[in-house]
Scaffold this active site. Structure first.
Site, PDB file in Angstrom:
ATOM      1  N   LYS A   1     -39.125  84.845  40.485  1.00 25.06           N
ATOM      2  CA  LYS A   1     -37.698  84.964  40.823  1.00 25.06           C
ATOM      3  C   LYS A   1     -36.806  84.298  39.774  1.00 25.06           C
ATOM      4  O   LYS A   1     -35.662  84.697  39.596  1.00 25.06           O
ATOM      5  CB  LYS A   1     -37.408  84.417  42.218  1.00 25.06           C
TER       6      LYS A   1
ATOM      7  N   GLY B   1     -38.120  77.623  46.872  1.00 29.44           N
ATOM      8  CA  GLY B   1     -38.774  77.647  48.177  1.00 29.44           C
ATOM      9  C   GLY B   1     -38.160  76.691  49.187  1.00 29.44           C
ATOM     10  O   GLY B   1     -38.053  77.018  50.377  1.00 29.44           O
ATOM     11  N   ASN B   2     -37.722  75.518  48.725  1.00 27.36           N
ATOM     12  CA  ASN B   2     -37.210  74.517  49.665  1.00 27.36           C
ATOM     13  C   ASN B   2     -35.849  74.895  50.250  1.00 27.36           C
ATOM     14  O   ASN B   2     -35.392  74.281  51.205  1.00 27.36           O
ATOM     15  CB  ASN B   2     -37.151  73.130  49.010  1.00 27.36           C
TER      16      ASN B   2
ATOM     17  N   LYS C   1     -52.236  86.076  40.661  1.00 24.25           N
ATOM     18  CA  LYS C   1     -51.526  85.548  41.838  1.00 24.25           C
ATOM     19  C   LYS C   1     -52.232  85.934  43.126  1.00 24.25           C
ATOM     20  O   LYS C   1     -52.263  87.110  43.487  1.00 24.25           O
ATOM     21  CB  LYS C   1     -50.096  86.103  41.884  1.00 24.25           C
TER      22      LYS C   1
ATOM     23  N   LYS D   1     -39.127  78.130  35.158  1.00 23.82           N
ATOM     24  CA  LYS D   1     -37.706  77.748  35.217  1.00 23.82           C
ATOM     25  C   LYS D   1     -37.184  77.417  33.826  1.00 23.82           C
ATOM     26  O   LYS D   1     -36.103  77.857  33.427  1.00 23.82           O
ATOM     27  CB  LYS D   1     -37.509  76.549  36.152  1.00 23.82           C
TER      28      LYS D   1
HETATM   29  P1  ADP Z   1     -39.339  76.517  43.580  1.00 21.36           P
HETATM   30  O1  ADP Z   1     -39.989  76.788  44.882  1.00 21.36           O
HETATM   31  O2  ADP Z   1     -38.018  75.854  43.693  1.00 21.36           O
HETATM   32  O3  ADP Z   1     -39.316  77.690  42.655  1.00 21.36           O
HETATM   33  P2  ADP Z   1     -41.603  75.042  42.457  1.00 21.36           P
HETATM   34  O4  ADP Z   1     -42.214  74.197  43.503  1.00 21.36           O
HETATM   35  O5  ADP Z   1     -42.290  76.278  42.024  1.00 21.36           O
HETATM   36  O6  ADP Z   1     -40.143  75.359  42.879  1.00 21.36           O
HETATM   37  O7  ADP Z   1     -41.300  74.155  41.148  1.00 21.36           O
HETATM   38  C1  ADP Z   1     -40.554  72.971  41.208  1.00 21.36           C
HETATM   39  C2  ADP Z   1     -41.499  71.785  41.153  1.00 21.36           C
HETATM   40  O8  ADP Z   1     -42.080  71.681  39.852  1.00 21.36           O
HETATM   41  C3  ADP Z   1     -40.887  70.444  41.319  1.00 21.36           C
HETATM   42  O9  ADP Z   1     -40.652  70.144  42.673  1.00 21.36           O
HETATM   43  C4  ADP Z   1     -41.908  69.498  40.690  1.00 21.36           C
HETATM   44  O10 ADP Z   1     -42.799  68.997  41.655  1.00 21.36           O
HETATM   45  C5  ADP Z   1     -42.703  70.414  39.755  1.00 21.36           C
HETATM   46  N1  ADP Z   1     -42.720  70.056  38.327  1.00 21.36           N
HETATM   47  C6  ADP Z   1     -43.739  70.366  37.489  1.00 21.36           C
HETATM   48  N2  ADP Z   1     -43.508  69.949  36.258  1.00 21.36           N
HETATM   49  C7  ADP Z   1     -42.295  69.338  36.274  1.00 21.36           C
HETATM   50  C8  ADP Z   1     -41.500  68.690  35.274  1.00 21.36           C
HETATM   51  N3  ADP Z   1     -41.904  68.601  34.012  1.00 21.36           N
HETATM   52  N4  ADP Z   1     -40.322  68.168  35.640  1.00 21.36           N
HETATM   53  C9  ADP Z   1     -39.899  68.269  36.927  1.00 21.36           C
HETATM   54  N5  ADP Z   1     -40.607  68.871  37.910  1.00 21.36           N
HETATM   55  C10 ADP Z   1     -41.792  69.410  37.599  1.00 21.36           C
HETATM   56 MG    MG Z   2     -41.760  75.238  45.693  1.00 24.25          MG
END
Ligand code: ADP
Ligand code: MG
Length: 316
Positions: free
Chosen positions: A214, A12-13, A130, A276
């Site tokens: 995704k 997302g970022n 969702k 992920k």
């Molecule tokens: P994206 O939009 O990139 O798919 P998300 O916001 O859904 O990302 O997921 C990434 C986020 O997950 C990180 O920014 C962090 O805040 C969070 N997170 C949750 N658990 C963990 C973990 N064990 N280690 C690192 N980040 C984590």
């Molecule tokens: Mg995000």
């Protein structure tokens, strides 16, 4: 390095900055910065495909469409997904072209509207979770339930929302086209995880209201393309155990077995880091030569050179 096939999953970022208005103009500004990093990766010689998220974007398209329903008919959710792939892809095409031109790199950039086949019997359809689109009152929610057959749920005291399932992507419909495009382009594909479709008995496809992760779609694409690396780019440089606790430990290079152990211990939050890590494990498991990387956009090049990021492989 020979030709190394890389699938990048953009979080997302990479498309939107938190705290800035969610306008198309603001998105393009963020995408321009993102594409500088992607252009650097491309210049390192990687054959790259890009998968991006679309959660906030498709949500906004759906909301505008619902809000305007007395003026023009509202769009089904799968169509909103296709629209989001189109405009995000357009922004990436424009910004990445510019970033590549600056580096004198000639490779064309193309966006492919992509469908992902899901299984009608996927367990996810039994309990949709969702939330999508606007909030409704109880009365409106009841009406949508009976009139359109939507699943409606109360969302933490804020009102009622439509919820959809998040099924597993089984097959990327446009894979043959992506294969053709792979060697000579940077292809933006399976945006938002792909438009979810089910296969009908006569072999035709039908869009369904669902949300595909995704990261899992990028994994599917990476496996089916025989990619060498799946790189999941998000906000954090490394996945961690004991995340956000005083005893947080950032993970460097771990094996599938270690990742599975941490996953079972509940270190990765559902809906954010968990998909992920799941995608990374699936990709690493598929072949001992596969490498999955979880890192931030800003550290992507370093992570490809084994200098940072969380790297997951079958063995060490
Ligand atoms: P994206 O939009 O990139 O798919 P998300 O916001 O859904 O990302 O997921 C990434 C986020 O997950 C990180 O920014 C962090 O805040 C969070 N997170 C949750 N658990 C963990 C973990 N064990 N280690 C690192 N980040 C984590
Ligand atoms: Mg995000």
């Amino acid at each position: 390095m020979g030709f190394c096939k890389l699938v990048i999953a953009l979080g997302g970022n990479a498309l939107q900055e938190s705290g800035t208005p969610a306008t198309a103009e603001a998105q393009l500004e963020v995408v321009k910065k993102t594409c500088e990093y992607i252009a650097d990766i491309s210049c390192k010689g990687y054959e790259t495909a890009i998968v991006h998220g679309n959660g906030p974007q498709v949500g906004r398209i759906l909301m505008s469409s619902e809000a305007a329903k007395d003026v023009t008919p509202s769009m089904p959710f799968d169509v909103c997904g296709a629209m989001s792939q189109g405009y995000i892809g357009y922004h990436i095409q424009q910004a990445l072209r510019k970033a590549l031109d600056k580096r004198n790199k000639k490779v064309p950039v193309v966006t492919l509207i992509t469908q992902s086949v899901v299984d009608r019997n996927d367990d996810a359809f039994k309990s949709p979770t969702k939330p999508i689109g606007p909030f409704y009152t109880k009365e409106e929610a009841d009406k949508l339930k009976t009139e359109k057959g939507y699943t409606m749920k109360e969302d933490s005291g804020r009102g009622w929302r439509r919820v959809v399932a998040s099924p597993v992507p089984k097959r990327i419909v446009e894979l043959p086209a992506i294969k053709v495009l792979w060697d000579s382009t940077i292809c933006v594909a399976a945006g938002g995880g792909g438009i979810p479709v089910v296969e009908k008995e006569d072999g035709s496809l039908e869009g369904v209201a669902a949300v595909i992760d995704k990261d899992l779609a990028a994994e599917r694409l990476a496996e089916d393309m025989n990619a060498d690396i799946l790189m999941i780019l998000t906000e954090v440089e490394k996945a961690a155990i004991n995340f956000n606790k005083p005893n947080q430990i950032n993970l460097d290079h771990i094996t599938v077995a270690e990742a599975e152990k941490y996953m079972e211990e509940g270190h990765f939050a559902a809906g954010s880091m968990l998909p992920k890590v799941k995608a990374a494990i699936m990709f690493a498991k598929a072949d001992p030569s596969h490498k999955a990387i979880i890192t931030s956009l800003y550290k992507a090049v370093d992570a490809l050179e084994d200098k940072t990021g969380t790297i997951i492989t079958l063995d060490k």
